[in-house]
Design an enzyme around this catalytic site. Sequence first.
Site, PDB file in Angstrom:
ATOM      1  N   SER A 145     102.419 -15.837  65.075  1.00  0.00           N
ATOM      2  CA  SER A 145     103.687 -15.098  65.890  1.00  0.00           C
ATOM      3  C   SER A 145     103.974 -13.650  65.225  1.00  0.00           C
ATOM      4  O   SER A 145     103.356 -13.584  64.111  1.00  0.00           O
ATOM      5  CB  SER A 145     104.760 -15.933  65.867  1.00  0.00           C
ATOM      6  OG  SER A 145     105.490 -15.976  64.561  1.00  0.00           O
ATOM      7  N   ASP A 146     104.439 -13.085  65.974  1.00  0.00           N
ATOM      8  CA  ASP A 146     105.263 -11.754  65.377  1.00  0.00           C
ATOM      9  C   ASP A 146     106.349 -12.277  64.737  1.00  0.00           C
ATOM     10  O   ASP A 146     106.665 -13.521  64.656  1.00  0.00           O
ATOM     11  CB  ASP A 146     105.389 -10.579  66.299  1.00  0.00           C
ATOM     12  CG  ASP A 146     105.969  -9.126  65.909  1.00  0.00           C
ATOM     13  OD1 ASP A 146     105.558  -9.297  64.535  1.00  0.00           O
ATOM     14  OD2 ASP A 146     105.579  -8.389  66.582  1.00  0.00           O
ATOM     15  N   TYR A 147     106.865 -11.414  63.730  1.00  0.00           N
ATOM     16  CA  TYR A 147     108.046 -11.489  62.788  1.00  0.00           C
ATOM     17  C   TYR A 147     109.143 -12.373  63.467  1.00  0.00           C
ATOM     18  O   TYR A 147     109.895 -11.677  64.264  1.00  0.00           O
ATOM     19  CB  TYR A 147     108.436 -10.249  62.236  1.00  0.00           C
ATOM     20  CG  TYR A 147     108.859 -10.079  60.785  1.00  0.00           C
ATOM     21  CD1 TYR A 147     108.074  -9.877  59.961  1.00  0.00           C
ATOM     22  CD2 TYR A 147     110.122 -10.489  60.764  1.00  0.00           C
ATOM     23  CE1 TYR A 147     108.635  -9.986  58.635  1.00  0.00           C
ATOM     24  CE2 TYR A 147     110.679 -10.387  59.578  1.00  0.00           C
ATOM     25  CZ  TYR A 147     109.986 -10.023  58.406  1.00  0.00           C
ATOM     26  OH  TYR A 147     110.582  -9.956  57.206  1.00  0.00           O
TER      27      TYR A 147
END
Length: 773
Positions: free
Chosen positions: A305-307
């Site tokens: 996932s992104d952050y």
Amino acid sequence: MKRYTLSFLVSCAMALPLAMASDAGQILNPIKAASPASELHWQDDKAQMDAFVDVLIGRMTLAEKIGQLDLQVGQFAADGVAISNHHQERIREGKIGAVSNHYGAKWSQTLQRIAVEESRLGIPLLIGYDVVHGFKTIFPQSIGEAASWDLAMIEAAAAVAAREAAAEGVNWTFAPMADITRDPRWGRVSEGAGEDVYLVSKISAARVKGFQGADLASNDTLMATAKHFAGYGLAQAGRDYHSVDVSERELWSTQLPPFKAMLDAGVGAFMTAFHDLNGVPATGSQRLLTDILRQQWGFEGLVISDYTAINELVPHGYARDEAHATELALNAGVDMDMVGQLYSRHLATLVEQGRVSEAKIDASVRRVLEMKWRLGLFEDPYRYSDPQRAETEVLSEYNLALAREAARKSFVLLKNDNQTLPLQADKLGAIALIGPLADSKRDMVGNWAGAGDRRHRPVTLKEGLEARFGDELTIHYARGASNKHDVPPSNRQGFQAAIEAAKRSDLIVLAMGEHDRQTGEASSRVSLSLPGNQLALMEELKQLGKPMVLVVMSGRPNDLQWADQHVDAILHAWYPGTMGGHALADVLSGDHVPSGKLPMTFPRSVGQVPIYYNMKNTGRPYDATNPKQRQEHYKSRYDDAPNTPLYAFGHGLSYTRFDYGELQLSSDTLSMDGALTAQIRVTNSGDYAAEEVVQLYTRQRVGSATRPVKELKGFQKLHFGPGESKVVSFTLTAADLAFYRADMQWGAEPGRFELFIGTASDQLRSARFTLVD
Ligand code: NOJ
């Protein structure tokens, strides 16, 4: 150095049932496992890897499995070696599979040692970092590198970045970013490779190859990440993280191909995106992450996932709460949770409740372990942590020389009236160097250059010019203006000093643009003008009537209308990196000739956005060169500005002149299984040796779905000596003309085509041919 395999494998083998032990015996043979990295390749050791991972997963508790899916950012002590006790303990418990945001040979050794020697199963860590345009040797900002259109150089730059980072413990980079955008208000334009699907695909694939090299397990390569999957560059109104509403046709034609190109180049990981795509946040999109990426494209690597993007499914209004977000993300196909800690908090309960299956978790864990295997971490967890190598590899002479070369190639000469450039030191007694970016070290390296030194190393324009010209030229420097948003044009602080410097000089070099925080993530703007009071100062300096050269440093296309009208020469330098000042002096002095071409259209003003070269024709196209049309009202145009951009995609001048001859085609027809050759003579009719990017575009006149007025289909960056002439050839087949037809099937359609070759998307020779069945 302790190898992971020995103790674990022995205990593992002892615990195995007999049949499996004999099966696995080969795999778990410590001698085999300690074989040289060069024997480990993506595919040819698949059987071994599969068996190894089977055994390992069979030994893991659910908590340990979930641990492998968790990435945490380090919290670091002042010496840069320690991480927080809390994280250390979690690594020891097998509850963290990856860390990021820090690096260091010793630091990474410490962490790997805890993971390998102090956790029950001794599984090494993935260590990620945003190695985007360099690690410590900073190359030009990604958009600038793209402006070089030099794939070999871009690949070499990524390879250097990988080599430096890999010596300091990193084994995974969160790059390349391949989000196509046509909106320069979006701050992240600086991180990509521009607006065009063909160019972005080629450049992103070159970056993957550079980062990963031929062998992922080699100690000087990194696993790359294709990000942000997908459509993030279409954020509404250019505001970061904003929603995206895009048609299927556009998604498949423009946004997805660069990701497929990276996959085909062997990219190891994909990163999800933050935004809502047509009503489903990309991080919860089963369609993107499973149907397209896994099933249709067959991606076998790791999806992260992104952050905190999983947590953000809640504010998106897609998940009821964090547990629900966890369920949606894992089931959609997100293997690893970046920082958000939702997997570690909720997955076990979700399994108990039957909302997530353990088989699904196993599949994600398998992908994490496979990437660790492929990186060679099971063989030697310390292979990426080498203080000695860090000493010699990082900021080496070769790396710095390549960064200087890359920067020279990234500059785009937008305008050069009366051959104002190159500077002729023998005719100029003194120059004034003015502007907030003339001597600002930190701004040279731009954004996403976390490991890069911003205080000492970067060579500024002032330093570069002083080093190049020495006593040949007097340089009167004044900062003059500010590029801070909160400095209004009426603020004249510093103007007087700049005017005095200019008065004592024969020519003014302006270094204007945006500071490093004005582009990048979460740095969107509603205006494209040069911020602060820079324009006001330029207007005042113009009154002096001296020749003016503008060097723009910025990560996006800015509104340069005033400069285009009033300044003699404009060189766009993006953020040129550690060696930027020297590279600029190389080009301003004429030691090197600029050859960059715009990877993105420069609008006249923000009102034209989105503006891009491969637009559709519309039913009422407007041709400004036709005097009759200028009188007609009901045309697709603006009342108060031209339709055309200030500088077109592919534009970029040289100090020399390139003349293009007649365009010749090998035939006026192309069959579905045939090939067509297009040839053109290109002549360097000036006195400088220089490079030119020869660009090929096509247009399908009529299609079952409407077609763009031009599409880039090829380019060649070629070197020409003074006076040298070459016949440049391109070969085209029906495959190059394929698109998503009305039925959304990929393929070419017979019919009439135009083919264009030239120096920019708005300066082309054309010829016609027909594609026949
Ligand atoms: C958020 C950004 O969107 C992404 O591109 C980056 O890789 C991660 N943060 C990690 O720093």
